[in-house]
Design an enzyme around this catalytic site. Structure first.
Site, PDB file in Angstrom:
ATOM      1  N   LYS A 129       0.844  -1.215   0.000  1.00 59.41           N
ATOM      2  CA  LYS A 129       0.000   0.000   0.000  1.00 59.41           C
ATOM      3  C   LYS A 129       0.868   1.249   0.000  1.00 59.41           C
ATOM      4  O   LYS A 129       0.625   2.201  -0.733  1.00 59.41           O
ATOM      5  CB  LYS A 129      -0.883   0.016   1.254  1.00 59.41           C
ATOM      6  N   ASN A 134       3.169   6.005  -2.932  1.00 60.60           N
ATOM      7  CA  ASN A 134       4.331   6.789  -3.381  1.00 60.60           C
ATOM      8  C   ASN A 134       4.654   6.605  -4.862  1.00 60.60           C
ATOM      9  O   ASN A 134       5.677   7.105  -5.330  1.00 60.60           O
ATOM     10  CB  ASN A 134       5.575   6.367  -2.580  1.00 60.60           C
ATOM     11  N   GLU A 174       7.375 -13.044   0.154  1.00 57.00           N
ATOM     12  CA  GLU A 174       6.933 -14.382   0.577  1.00 57.00           C
ATOM     13  C   GLU A 174       6.351 -14.212   1.971  1.00 57.00           C
ATOM     14  O   GLU A 174       7.027 -13.694   2.864  1.00 57.00           O
ATOM     15  CB  GLU A 174       8.105 -15.361   0.578  1.00 57.00           C
ATOM     16  N   CYS A 177       7.211 -21.052   7.992  1.00 54.82           N
ATOM     17  CA  CYS A 177       6.064 -20.644   7.176  1.00 54.82           C
ATOM     18  C   CYS A 177       5.402 -21.868   6.568  1.00 54.82           C
ATOM     19  O   CYS A 177       4.221 -21.856   6.258  1.00 54.82           O
ATOM     20  CB  CYS A 177       6.521 -19.684   6.091  1.00 54.82           C
TER      21      CYS A 177
HETATM   22  P1  NAD Z   1       6.949 -10.037  10.574  1.00 56.88           P
HETATM   23  O1  NAD Z   1       6.018  -9.710   9.474  1.00 56.88           O
HETATM   24  O2  NAD Z   1       6.569  -9.689  11.948  1.00 56.88           O
HETATM   25  O3  NAD Z   1       8.361  -9.340  10.313  1.00 56.88           O
HETATM   26  C1  NAD Z   1       9.053  -9.490   9.083  1.00 56.88           C
HETATM   27  C2  NAD Z   1       9.911  -8.266   8.862  1.00 56.88           C
HETATM   28  O4  NAD Z   1       9.054  -7.149   8.649  1.00 56.88           O
HETATM   29  C3  NAD Z   1      10.787  -7.897  10.068  1.00 56.88           C
HETATM   30  O5  NAD Z   1      12.027  -7.419   9.615  1.00 56.88           O
HETATM   31  C4  NAD Z   1       9.982  -6.813  10.735  1.00 56.88           C
HETATM   32  O6  NAD Z   1      10.753  -5.936  11.513  1.00 56.88           O
HETATM   33  C5  NAD Z   1       9.416  -6.112   9.532  1.00 56.88           C
HETATM   34  N1  NAD Z   1       8.258  -5.277   9.825  1.00 56.88           N
HETATM   35  C6  NAD Z   1       7.301  -5.460  10.762  1.00 56.88           C
HETATM   36  N2  NAD Z   1       6.416  -4.453  10.719  1.00 56.88           N
HETATM   37  C7  NAD Z   1       6.818  -3.640   9.739  1.00 56.88           C
HETATM   38  C8  NAD Z   1       6.340  -2.443   9.207  1.00 56.88           C
HETATM   39  N3  NAD Z   1       5.256  -1.865   9.662  1.00 56.88           N
HETATM   40  N4  NAD Z   1       7.026  -1.880   8.184  1.00 56.88           N
HETATM   41  C9  NAD Z   1       8.125  -2.466   7.687  1.00 56.88           C
HETATM   42  N5  NAD Z   1       8.642  -3.596   8.144  1.00 56.88           N
HETATM   43  C10 NAD Z   1       7.998  -4.176   9.163  1.00 56.88           C
HETATM   44  O7  NAD Z   1       7.267 -11.593  10.438  1.00 56.88           O
HETATM   45  P2  NAD Z   1       8.154 -12.522  11.385  1.00 56.88           P
HETATM   46  O8  NAD Z   1       7.441 -12.735  12.661  1.00 56.88           O
HETATM   47  O9  NAD Z   1       9.570 -12.062  11.419  1.00 56.88           O
HETATM   48  O10 NAD Z   1       8.148 -13.862  10.535  1.00 56.88           O
HETATM   49  C11 NAD Z   1       7.061 -14.729  10.551  1.00 56.88           C
HETATM   50  C12 NAD Z   1       6.182 -14.538   9.338  1.00 56.88           C
HETATM   51  O11 NAD Z   1       6.957 -14.683   8.160  1.00 56.88           O
HETATM   52  C13 NAD Z   1       5.094 -15.586   9.256  1.00 56.88           C
HETATM   53  O12 NAD Z   1       3.909 -14.994   8.790  1.00 56.88           O
HETATM   54  C14 NAD Z   1       5.651 -16.563   8.222  1.00 56.88           C
HETATM   55  O13 NAD Z   1       4.666 -17.335   7.565  1.00 56.88           O
HETATM   56  C15 NAD Z   1       6.362 -15.646   7.301  1.00 56.88           C
HETATM   57  N6  NAD Z   1       7.401 -16.332   6.548  1.00 56.88           N
HETATM   58  C16 NAD Z   1       7.141 -16.651   5.257  1.00 56.88           C
HETATM   59  C17 NAD Z   1       8.090 -17.328   4.499  1.00 56.88           C
HETATM   60  C18 NAD Z   1       7.815 -17.692   3.074  1.00 56.88           C
HETATM   61  O14 NAD Z   1       8.744 -18.069   2.385  1.00 56.88           O
HETATM   62  N7  NAD Z   1       6.578 -17.596   2.623  1.00 56.88           N
HETATM   63  C19 NAD Z   1       9.307 -17.675   5.088  1.00 56.88           C
HETATM   64  C20 NAD Z   1       9.542 -17.317   6.417  1.00 56.88           C
HETATM   65  C21 NAD Z   1       8.581 -16.637   7.141  1.00 56.88           C
END
Ligand code: NAD
Length: 541
Positions: free
Chosen positions: A275, A280, A293, A327
């Protein structure tokens, strides 16, 4: 200038060591673990090849012993983030123009450093900082990350070799340019390998990067940068910043030079980022590449002729390894009524034999979940399931965060196929089972397909080939990584390229040429050896 058509050696997957009692690797990793446990590691920002100590710090504590401080990381200000962007842009020209073999050599060396002298330390850091058992650390932080670096070097050559047809007196060529600007890599806590891959795959293709690791992966993030620097990565190519995710993101996404995002994490965060990029869009010099992912609600479906022991084992490993924080973790299962008792007995036996505790005790199969907020979220669902009429906690269900964030491997049985834990991603050691009437197996496939918004991984267990064919077709869009008679976790680079569609991401398949291609922008070149000198065509004569 002397040159040649270079190629790297044949690449194979990094062997996974056993860490069995008496092996040298077990001794080394335990030695590294114990040494690190009694130190305090300081993690700076890395901007333009410099370590930046901002003085605004946050403690790092192991999830399995949350009162024990093992170090702290420094948090960036807005100005630091801007410096990271500026330094990436300043490094761009030299890096983008560097011959691919020189770029790739850095990552091949990094893979050798990681799987050689730094193996024990990287594993120990992942065990301590992210609470992984030694085996879970080894398959992730060493084997998978080394595979990403080595195989991406191979895929890069494959892409560059892809060239168009030419015609008489015309030579057509394709140039694979890095994106015009910089790439923002945002990485999750749960895989050190993903943290290492997301900034480096665009960099390998000639891009410069601003990398924001997860606040709960900072400990092993330091090791990634140190290895890359030792392997010769030039200053400014990958800049690591930490701190407020929203502040960093606002700053990065408002830059006109933002050219792409490489994200792994939860679906909500990815949608927020998309979004913001949309808001932007008119600012950017080029349309940014968006690769993400995200979450999953991964299924195991059983047909009545499948082996209940194989299904129970897939559920135990698939749902509870790394505390269900993959995940790809199995989190909903569909079992035919005639087989339920057999599956349940085996599952109960296996799950109740699981040992949970500190990763330094290698007899443990599970350790703690990553954080207080994860603990609260997951245990909230378990507490509700204990009260809800349409759910019953049939295995586990206990939890205790007095020392570490420990949650027992938990199985919920539900009579409602749309019960909340059949639909939402919990990201913890909780599996929900729905038992269906044997004859309603086709309806149960419809449920598997339509119950959750995700489409990441899934497994079917059956013997009858007609059933396998029908289920595979029916679930065509339910999983980007689909398993037949195997657990839905444990994808290996170059064997099962990983990623899902629907709410699970853009399915750009990490660890494949399909991912690398997103970090390139092709220039088609046509060269004419005999340009026409008369504008009239023959038909006009
Ligand atoms: P998360 O979404 O909490 O965090 C991921 C990253 O996003 C971190 O670096 C975090 O600091 C950042 N982030 C959080 N809020 C943000 C914001 N408002 N703006 C910008 N960045 C922000 O996820 P997590 O707890 O680190 O990881 C778990 C999640 O990741 C689960 O949903 C899992 O399914 C997913 N995952 C998916 C895959 C895949 O390949 N599909 C692989 C690993 C993990």
């Amino acid at each position: 200038m002397a040159t040649g058509f270079f190629k790297t050696d044949k690449v194979t997957n990094e062997p996974v060591l056993s860490y069995a009692p008496g092996t040298p690797e077990r001794e080394e990793v335990l030695k590294a673990y114990k040494a690190l446990w009694n130190q305090k590691v300081e993690v700076p920002l890395y901007i333009d090849g410099q370590e930046v100590y901002t003085g605004k710090t946050k403690d790092i504590t192991p999830p399995h012993d949350h009162q024990h401080v093992i170090g702290f990381y420094h948090k960036a200000s807005k100005e630091d983030v801007q410096k990271a962007i500026d330094s990436a842009l300043a490094a761009r020209e030299k890096w983008a123009n560097m011959d691919w073999q020189d770029r790739v050599a850095i990552f091949l060396k990094a893979a050798d450093l990681l799987s050689g002298p730094y193996r024990a330390k990287m594993n120990a850091m992942t065990m301590i900082g992210q609470s992984k058992t030694v085996f879970q650390a080894e398959i992730d932080a060493v084997a998978e990350l080394a595979d990403f670096w080595r195989f991406n070097a191979k895929y890069l050559q494959k892409i560059y070799a892809e060239q168009p047809e030419s015609s008489p007196e015309v030579w057509n060529r394709m140039e694979y340019r890095p994106l015009e600007g910089f790439v923002y890599a945002v990485t999750p806590f749960n895989f050190t390998s993903i943290a290492g891959n997301l900034p480096t795959s665009p960099a390998m293709a000639g891009n410069v990067v601003v990398w924001k690791p997860s606040s709960t992966q900072m400990y092993s993030a330091k090791m990634i940068i140190e290895i890359l620097e030792e392997a010769g990565l030039p200053a400014g190519v990958i800049n690591m910043v930490a701190g407020s995710a929203t502040m960093i993101t606002e700053q990065v996404l408002s830059s006109p030079d933002f050219a792409g995002i490489h994200f792994t994490g939860s679906t909500d965060v990815f949608q927020y980022l998309w979004k913001k990029i949309g808001e932007n869009i008119a600012k950017y010099k080029t349309y940014p590449r968006i690769v993400g992912e995200t979450g999953g609600k991964d299924f195991v479906w059983m047909y009545r002729d499948a082996d209940p022991k194989a299904v129970a084992t897939a559920l135990t490993r698939g749902a509870f390894e790394y505390q269900g924080q993959k995940c790809s973790a199995a989190s909903r299962a569909y079992i035919p009524e005639s087989q339920w008792q057999a599956v349940y007995d085996e599952l109960k036996k296996q799950v109740e034999s699981i040992k949970m505790g500190d990763p330094v005790d290698m007899s443990n199969f599970m350790t703690a979940v990553i954080s207080k907020s994860a603990f609260n979220k997951i245990t909230g669902y378990i507490a509700d399931a204990k009260k809800d009429k349409d759910a019953e906690v049939i295995i586990g269900g206990g939890y205790d965060d007095s020392k570490g964030y420990f949650i027992e491997p938990t199985v919920i049985l539900t009579t409602n196929p749309h019960y909340v834990t059949m639909e939402e991603e919990l990201f913890g050691p909780v599996l929900t089972v729905y038992v269906y009437k044997d004859d309603a197996w086709r309806d149960s496939l419809e449920l598997v397909d339509k119950t959750s918004p995700y489409g990441l991984t899934g497994a079917i267990f059956a013997k009858d080939r007609n059933v396998i064919v029908e289920a595979s077709k029916k679930l065509e869009n339910a999983a980007g990584n689909f398993y037949i008679n195997d657990k839905p976790t444990g994808a290996v680079v170059n064997q099962q390229p990983f990623g899902g569609a629907r709410g699970s991401g853009t399915n750009d398949k990490a660890g494949s040429m399909w991912n690398l291609i997103r970090w390139m922008s092709v220039r088609s070149i046509k060269e004419n050896f005999n340009p026409p000198t008369d504008y009239r065509y023959p038909f006009m004569k």
